[in-house]
Motif scaffolding. Structure first.
Motif, PDB file in Angstrom:
ATOM      1  N   MET A   1      77.212 -43.470  24.912  1.00 53.20           N
ATOM      2  CA  MET A   1      77.078 -43.990  23.542  1.00 53.20           C
ATOM      3  C   MET A   1      75.716 -43.581  22.975  1.00 53.20           C
ATOM      4  O   MET A   1      75.614 -43.190  21.809  1.00 53.20           O
ATOM      5  CB  MET A   1      77.231 -45.516  23.537  1.00 53.20           C
ATOM      6  CG  MET A   1      77.204 -46.119  22.144  1.00 53.20           C
ATOM      7  SD  MET A   1      78.561 -45.577  21.092  1.00 53.20           S
ATOM      8  CE  MET A   1      79.921 -46.361  21.901  1.00 53.20           C
ATOM      9  N   ALA A   2      74.672 -43.643  23.784  1.00 55.08           N
ATOM     10  CA  ALA A   2      73.338 -43.224  23.330  1.00 55.08           C
ATOM     11  C   ALA A   2      73.332 -41.748  22.939  1.00 55.08           C
ATOM     12  O   ALA A   2      72.745 -41.365  21.922  1.00 55.08           O
ATOM     13  CB  ALA A   2      72.301 -43.491  24.427  1.00 55.08           C
TER      14      ALA A   2
ATOM     15  N   PHE B   1      71.095 -37.503  14.675  1.00 55.74           N
ATOM     16  CA  PHE B   1      69.662 -37.497  14.379  1.00 55.74           C
ATOM     17  C   PHE B   1      68.987 -36.242  14.927  1.00 55.74           C
ATOM     18  O   PHE B   1      68.098 -35.681  14.294  1.00 55.74           O
ATOM     19  CB  PHE B   1      69.003 -38.768  14.931  1.00 55.74           C
ATOM     20  CG  PHE B   1      69.531 -40.014  14.289  1.00 55.74           C
ATOM     21  CD1 PHE B   1      69.150 -40.365  12.999  1.00 55.74           C
ATOM     22  CD2 PHE B   1      70.440 -40.818  14.950  1.00 55.74           C
ATOM     23  CE1 PHE B   1      69.648 -41.496  12.386  1.00 55.74           C
ATOM     24  CE2 PHE B   1      70.953 -41.960  14.346  1.00 55.74           C
ATOM     25  CZ  PHE B   1      70.558 -42.301  13.063  1.00 55.74           C
ATOM     26  N   LEU B   2      69.433 -35.808  16.094  1.00 55.31           N
ATOM     27  CA  LEU B   2      68.896 -34.566  16.654  1.00 55.31           C
ATOM     28  C   LEU B   2      69.304 -33.365  15.805  1.00 55.31           C
ATOM     29  O   LEU B   2      68.502 -32.445  15.597  1.00 55.31           O
ATOM     30  CB  LEU B   2      69.360 -34.395  18.099  1.00 55.31           C
ATOM     31  CG  LEU B   2      68.783 -35.416  19.071  1.00 55.31           C
ATOM     32  CD1 LEU B   2      69.476 -35.319  20.423  1.00 55.31           C
ATOM     33  CD2 LEU B   2      67.292 -35.209  19.223  1.00 55.31           C
ATOM     34  N   VAL B   3      70.533 -33.382  15.314  1.00 57.09           N
ATOM     35  CA  VAL B   3      70.979 -32.307  14.426  1.00 57.09           C
ATOM     36  C   VAL B   3      70.148 -32.320  13.140  1.00 57.09           C
ATOM     37  O   VAL B   3      69.703 -31.264  12.672  1.00 57.09           O
ATOM     38  CB  VAL B   3      72.491 -32.442  14.123  1.00 57.09           C
ATOM     39  CG1 VAL B   3      72.911 -31.552  12.970  1.00 57.09           C
ATOM     40  CG2 VAL B   3      73.296 -32.123  15.377  1.00 57.09           C
ATOM     41  N   ALA B   4      69.930 -33.499  12.573  1.00 57.59           N
ATOM     42  CA  ALA B   4      69.134 -33.595  11.351  1.00 57.59           C
ATOM     43  C   ALA B   4      67.705 -33.102  11.592  1.00 57.59           C
ATOM     44  O   ALA B   4      67.123 -32.417  10.747  1.00 57.59           O
ATOM     45  CB  ALA B   4      69.119 -35.032  10.833  1.00 57.59           C
ATOM     46  N   ALA B   5      67.154 -33.429  12.751  1.00 58.25           N
ATOM     47  CA  ALA B   5      65.792 -32.977  13.062  1.00 58.25           C
ATOM     48  C   ALA B   5      65.742 -31.465  13.255  1.00 58.25           C
ATOM     49  O   ALA B   5      64.782 -30.809  12.850  1.00 58.25           O
ATOM     50  CB  ALA B   5      65.285 -33.683  14.316  1.00 58.25           C
TER      51      ALA B   5
ATOM     52  N   LEU C   1      77.285 -25.472  17.766  1.00 58.91           N
ATOM     53  CA  LEU C   1      76.717 -24.959  19.024  1.00 58.91           C
ATOM     54  C   LEU C   1      75.622 -25.885  19.546  1.00 58.91           C
ATOM     55  O   LEU C   1      75.526 -26.117  20.752  1.00 58.91           O
ATOM     56  CB  LEU C   1      76.178 -23.539  18.832  1.00 58.91           C
ATOM     57  CG  LEU C   1      77.225 -22.459  18.606  1.00 58.91           C
ATOM     58  CD1 LEU C   1      76.545 -21.136  18.247  1.00 58.91           C
ATOM     59  CD2 LEU C   1      78.124 -22.300  19.824  1.00 58.91           C
ATOM     60  N   LEU C   2      74.797 -26.407  18.638  1.00 59.70           N
ATOM     61  CA  LEU C   2      73.751 -27.352  19.047  1.00 59.70           C
ATOM     62  C   LEU C   2      74.365 -28.603  19.668  1.00 59.70           C
ATOM     63  O   LEU C   2      73.929 -29.064  20.726  1.00 59.70           O
ATOM     64  CB  LEU C   2      72.873 -27.717  17.856  1.00 59.70           C
ATOM     65  CG  LEU C   2      71.819 -28.799  18.095  1.00 59.70           C
ATOM     66  CD1 LEU C   2      70.801 -28.347  19.152  1.00 59.70           C
ATOM     67  CD2 LEU C   2      71.111 -29.152  16.794  1.00 59.70           C
ATOM     68  N   LEU C   3      75.392 -29.142  19.033  1.00 54.19           N
ATOM     69  CA  LEU C   3      76.058 -30.324  19.591  1.00 54.19           C
ATOM     70  C   LEU C   3      76.705 -30.009  20.935  1.00 54.19           C
ATOM     71  O   LEU C   3      76.611 -30.795  21.878  1.00 54.19           O
ATOM     72  CB  LEU C   3      77.095 -30.870  18.617  1.00 54.19           C
ATOM     73  CG  LEU C   3      76.545 -31.584  17.389  1.00 54.19           C
ATOM     74  CD1 LEU C   3      77.676 -31.943  16.435  1.00 54.19           C
ATOM     75  CD2 LEU C   3      75.747 -32.811  17.785  1.00 54.19           C
TER      76      LEU C   3
END
Length: 187
Positions: free
Chosen positions: A93-94, A101-105, A116-118
């Motif tokens: 879940m974390a 948020f990591l994608v937005a950053a 690809l990042l996900l």
């Protein structure tokens, strides 16, 4: 005295062998079905993102995700309880909550690079899970997906998501099928 010592040593060996068999059976059932689900989802979903358009694309991706979620929560994988299942659900879940948020950053340049990042992030999470579970084969398969995501993002010969989905998805799918077959033989 030596007879009792021999019996004790034999009992300890039997307990160790039983623990190893239980760990293998648990690993097969706990990861087999989810690997089938996510392997199929990554294969079909990434191919759909690269090759399809419109409503059909969305439908295939949603169906792939639903299939993966169902395979992740199948009751058959709870055959052997280890006591860490609740913590693992919270850990996943974390990862899922942190992903946007990591994608937005990172601000990927395109939807392809976002996917690809996900995929790489979730592959890394799977790898860390596998390392903590002492599951070397799963760790290698998960890290392979991370490497493929990186390669897919920089090469231009094959559509990036298609390459990532086929290479990482089919690898997970194969491991999942193998584990389910082996796990069902031990149950």
């Amino acid at each position: 005295m030596s007879y009792e010592l021999d019996r004790a040593e034999a009992s300890l060996r039997e307990i160790g062998a039983l623990a190893d068999r239980t760990r293998r059976a648990s690993r097969s059932m706990a990861t087999g079905f989810p690997l089938i689900g996510w392997g199929a989802a990554w294969t079909a979903g990434c191919a759909a993102l690269d090759l399809l358009d419109g409503v059909v694309r969305i439908a295939v991706v949603v169906l792939a995700w639903v299939f993966a979620m169902l395979m992740s929560w199948m009751p058959l994988r709870a055959v052997i309880r280890t006591g860490v299942e609740s913590r693992m659900r919270w850990a996943w879940m974390a990862v899922m909550v942190a992903s946007p948020f990591l994608v937005a950053a990172g601000q990927p340049a395109s939807m392809v690079h976002l996917a690809l990042l996900l995929g790489a992030l979730w592959g890394m999470a799977m790898c860390l899970y596998a390392i903590t579970a002492h599951d070397t084969v799963f760790a290698v398969v998960a890290m392979f997906g991370v490497v493929v995501a990186g390669i897919a993002g920089i090469q231009e010969a094959v559509p990036a998501l298609l390459l990532f989905g086929l290479a990482s998805g089919l690898t997970m799918l194969a491991l999942g099928i193998y584990r389910v077959i082996v796990g069902l033989r031990h149950v």
